[in-house]
Every structure is written in C-alpha cells, then in structure tokens.
Design a protein around this motif. Structure first.
Motif, short mmCIF file in Angstrom:
data_model
loop_
_atom_site.label_atom_id
_atom_site.label_comp_id
_atom_site.label_asym_id
_atom_site.label_seq_id
_atom_site.Cartn_x
_atom_site.Cartn_y
_atom_site.Cartn_z
N VAL A 191 0.83 -1.20 0.00
CA VAL A 191 0.00 0.00 0.00
C VAL A 191 0.87 1.25 0.00
N GLY A 192 2.07 1.14 0.58
CA GLY A 192 2.99 2.27 0.53
C GLY A 192 3.41 2.58 -0.89
N LEU A 193 3.65 1.53 -1.69
CA LEU A 193 3.98 1.70 -3.10
C LEU A 193 2.81 2.34 -3.84
N ILE A 194 1.60 1.86 -3.58
CA ILE A 194 0.41 2.40 -4.24
C ILE A 194 0.26 3.89 -3.92
N ASP A 195 0.46 4.26 -2.66
CA ASP A 195 0.35 5.67 -2.26
C ASP A 195 1.42 6.52 -2.94
N SER A 196 2.63 5.98 -3.07
CA SER A 196 3.72 6.76 -3.66
C SER A 196 3.50 7.00 -5.15
N ILE A 197 2.91 6.04 -5.84
CA ILE A 197 2.61 6.19 -7.27
C ILE A 197 1.35 7.02 -7.47
N GLY A 198 0.40 6.83 -6.55
CA GLY A 198 -0.92 7.45 -6.68
C GLY A 198 -1.92 6.36 -7.03
N PRO A 199 -2.98 6.19 -6.24
CA PRO A 199 -3.91 5.08 -6.45
C PRO A 199 -4.47 5.00 -7.87
N ALA A 200 -4.89 6.12 -8.45
CA ALA A 200 -5.48 6.10 -9.80
C ALA A 200 -4.44 5.71 -10.84
N ILE A 201 -3.23 6.26 -10.72
CA ILE A 201 -2.16 5.93 -11.67
C ILE A 201 -1.78 4.47 -11.53
N PHE A 202 -1.68 4.00 -10.28
CA PHE A 202 -1.33 2.60 -10.04
C PHE A 202 -2.34 1.67 -10.70
N ARG A 203 -3.63 1.94 -10.49
CA ARG A 203 -4.67 1.10 -11.08
C ARG A 203 -4.60 1.11 -12.60
N ASP A 204 -4.33 2.29 -13.18
CA ASP A 204 -4.23 2.38 -14.64
C ASP A 204 -3.02 1.61 -15.17
N ILE A 219 -6.34 -4.26 2.07
CA ILE A 219 -6.00 -2.83 2.15
C ILE A 219 -5.50 -2.32 0.80
N GLU A 220 -4.66 -3.11 0.14
CA GLU A 220 -4.16 -2.70 -1.17
C GLU A 220 -5.29 -2.58 -2.18
N ALA A 221 -6.16 -3.57 -2.20
CA ALA A 221 -7.27 -3.56 -3.16
C ALA A 221 -8.20 -2.38 -2.93
N GLU A 222 -8.49 -2.11 -1.65
CA GLU A 222 -9.41 -1.02 -1.32
C GLU A 222 -8.79 0.34 -1.64
N SER A 223 -7.48 0.47 -1.45
CA SER A 223 -6.83 1.78 -1.61
C SER A 223 -6.89 2.30 -3.04
N CYS A 224 -6.98 1.39 -4.01
CA CYS A 224 -7.01 1.84 -5.42
C CYS A 224 -8.10 1.13 -6.22
N SER A 225 -9.09 0.58 -5.52
CA SER A 225 -10.27 -0.02 -6.16
C SER A 225 -9.89 -1.06 -7.21
N LEU A 226 -8.96 -1.94 -6.85
CA LEU A 226 -8.52 -2.96 -7.81
C LEU A 226 -9.64 -3.90 -8.22
N GLN A 227 -10.65 -4.05 -7.35
CA GLN A 227 -11.76 -4.93 -7.70
C GLN A 227 -12.44 -4.49 -9.00
N GLU A 228 -12.36 -3.20 -9.30
CA GLU A 228 -12.99 -2.68 -10.50
C GLU A 228 -12.34 -3.22 -11.78
N LEU A 229 -11.15 -3.78 -11.66
CA LEU A 229 -10.46 -4.30 -12.84
C LEU A 229 -10.92 -5.70 -13.21
N ALA A 230 -11.73 -6.32 -12.35
CA ALA A 230 -12.24 -7.66 -12.66
C ALA A 230 -13.16 -7.57 -13.88
N GLY A 231 -12.98 -8.49 -14.80
CA GLY A 231 -13.81 -8.50 -16.00
C GLY A 231 -13.40 -9.65 -16.90
#
Length: 321
Positions: A191-204, A219-231
């Motif tokens: 989650v520290g890595l995600i915060d340093s990159i930026g959640p939206a940028i990380f997800r993209d 915590i990692e999934a919630e911080s950048c809404s990774l669940q939204e990438l399921a498809g």
C-alpha cells in the motif's frame, strides 16, 4: 512444458541482435517466469515494545528477499520449473543471492551492476511488519532480452517494478505473455507503493498490463479499487489474512474461499508471495480458481512461523532460505 532451445539472436529494446557462434547459449524453457526484485532481507524480530534512544532486544535474520524472487523459489519447491529475471549488484551480496536462487532450483537470469538492494523488516510480536526498502540495483532492471521471458506458460510480475526503468521490462513481459497466450499475473505488493505512485495511476498501470490474475490484500485492493479491474480475462484475488479470500470475477460476480485457522503467526513476511506461488503452480497443473486459492492458502501457512520468506516442512525444518 520443458524444452531446450538454442539462442542465436535476442531482442533488446526492440532491436534484434545476432549472437556470434561462440556467444550462443541454450536456455531451458520454464513453465513460470518471475520478473522483478531480488534483494537481501534483514528481518528483525522485535521483542516487546521498542524504546527510542537505547538498545532493544531483538532476533536478527538475513535471508533472500524480493517479492518476485520469493515466488520463484516457492514455486520451485512445489516442482514447477521456474526462471527468475532481475538485477542485483556486482557485489558479494548479489552473488550470494543468485547462488541461493540456483540452489533452490530456479533458473536465474540476473543482471549484475551497482549495489544489491536491501529491505529492513521490523516484525512485532503479532507478526505484523514495518518495512524499510532500499531497492538499489533491483530498481534499475532494464534491457532484458525477450528470450529470458519468452516460452513460459505463465509470467508473474512484481508491482515493485512498476517504477523507473523496470516498468518498461514489465510492459514488454506483458506483451510477450499476451502474444504467446501465457497466463499473466501481478501482485500489488504494498500500500505504501500504491500511495507513492498514486492510487489512480497505479490502477491504470495495472490495467494496461492486462493481467489474467491480480493478487492483492484487502488494504491494497481497497486503496485503489482494484476490484474494478475484474472483467472478461481478468480475475482479482483479494486476500484478507485469516479472513476468507474473495475472488472477483467478470459481471460483478465473486466467490469467497475460507482460510483454515492457524494456531500462531510469528512473521507474515513472504506469505503473499507463497500464496501466489501455490496459486500459480496449481493453475499450471489444471486447477480451477477456487482450488488454486486453497493451494495458495496451504503454501502461505508454511511461512508464518519462521523469520523472513522461508518455508517450513511438515517436520518443522526450514527450506527455501
């Protein structure tokens, strides 16, 4: 899949290089290729509550570390043929780490330059970790020949390599995996890595890699809404410690897989990497997603009582260290 191929040319940065006859080499193709970090872990088991400004009792353990390298070693312990691709320093620590991979049965394709990275990990009495990473050479991985990645049934990436020069390596690994019909996985890492990159940028960044499976803790999934990438084509596996793992599928579907209780957790270092290794090895052997999650749970249990990313056997011995 295991075969020997002769490499007479390789592609670096989009340029194909022809190797002289005396420089040609044979590579054994691996079912799984892990791309990313190989570092030294300095694991500190803290005894009691630390006091600032004075000595504190502790047990200190040095071991092979790095998320991608851990997955490689753990998968190899299950009999999966594995290659690791990464970079360490041109120093004694790097030599020792590469030797440890080789001893664990991993085909190590490792660049050597600069100084080897180190992560200091403070582990409290409940097994929770606080980490101080210095990636050093691992953060400079670049110019990887396509032949080091090509030919695998699955390619696993560490999100720690989404920053700096290694990002292009991960992008190329994704291109190769998709072109060859291989499974592609990535672990969100921190989650520290995600915060340093930026959640939206990380997800993209994760989205553009088009992984088959994404691994993350809650915590990692919630911080950048990774669940939204399921498809279609992408499954998101969210681990929750001792709570059930939730698998997010296409069309807003999900399933939960219970985690068997464990008596005592002393160190969670490497548990996520062991989960990924168990999951991938099971998938490569034909398991469905639920069975693969259970295989991941079983392997993760074996790192929870030893310092660092080391497996214990049923007899209590330590392996993979």
């Amino acid at each position: 899949m295991k075969a020997t191929i002769t490499i007479s040319s390789c592609t670096v940065g989009g340029t194909t290089l022809t190797l002289a006859a005396d420089r040609r080499c044979e590579l054994v193709t691996s079912r799984l290729v892990c791309v990313g970090d190989l570092v030294e872990d300095v694991v500190v088991w803290v005894e009691g509550v630390p006091r600032a400004g004075t000595d504190n009792a502790a047990r200190v353990h040095r071991a092979r570390g790095g998320a991608a390298a851990n997955v490689a070693v753990f998968a190899s312990s299950l009999g999966t043929t594995v290659r690791f691709v990464g970079r360490v320093g041109d120093d004694a620590a790097g030599e020792a780490l590469v030797g440890a991979l080789t001893a664990a049965g991993v085909d190590a394709k490792v660049q050597r330059e600069g100084r080897t990275g180190t992560i200091v990990i403070l582990v409290d009495a409940d097994g929770e970790r606080t980490m101080f990473p210095d990636q050093a050479a691992a953060a400079q991985l670049s110019g990887v020949p396509d032949a080091w990645i090509s030919g695998a049934d699955a390619v696993h990436l560490s999100a720690y390599s989404l920053v700096g020069p290694p990002l292009r390596v991960l992008q190329r690994a994704s291109e190769i995996a998709r072109a060859e019909g291989a499974i592609l996985t990535i672990d969100a890492a921190s989650v520290g890595l995600i915060d340093s990159i930026g959640p939206a940028i990380f997800r993209d960044l994760i989205r553009t890699l088009q992984p088959t499976y994404i691994f993350a803790n809650g915590i990692e999934a919630e911080s950048c809404s990774l669940q939204e990438l399921a498809g279609p084509g992408t499954t998101v596996v969210v681990k929750n410690g001792s709570e059930p793992t939730r698998v997010h599928l296409a069309a807003n579907r999900s399933v939960t897989v219970k985690v068997s209780p464990i008596d005592h957790v002393r160190d969670t270092t490497g548990a996520g990497d062991a989960f990924a290794a168990g999951f991938l090895s099971a998938v490569l052997d034909g398991a469905d997603t639920v069975d693969a999650v259970e295989a991941g749970h079983l392997l993760a249990r074996r790192v929870l009582t030893e310092p660092g990313a080391a497996l214990t056997t049923e007899e209590g011995r330590t392996v993979g260290d």
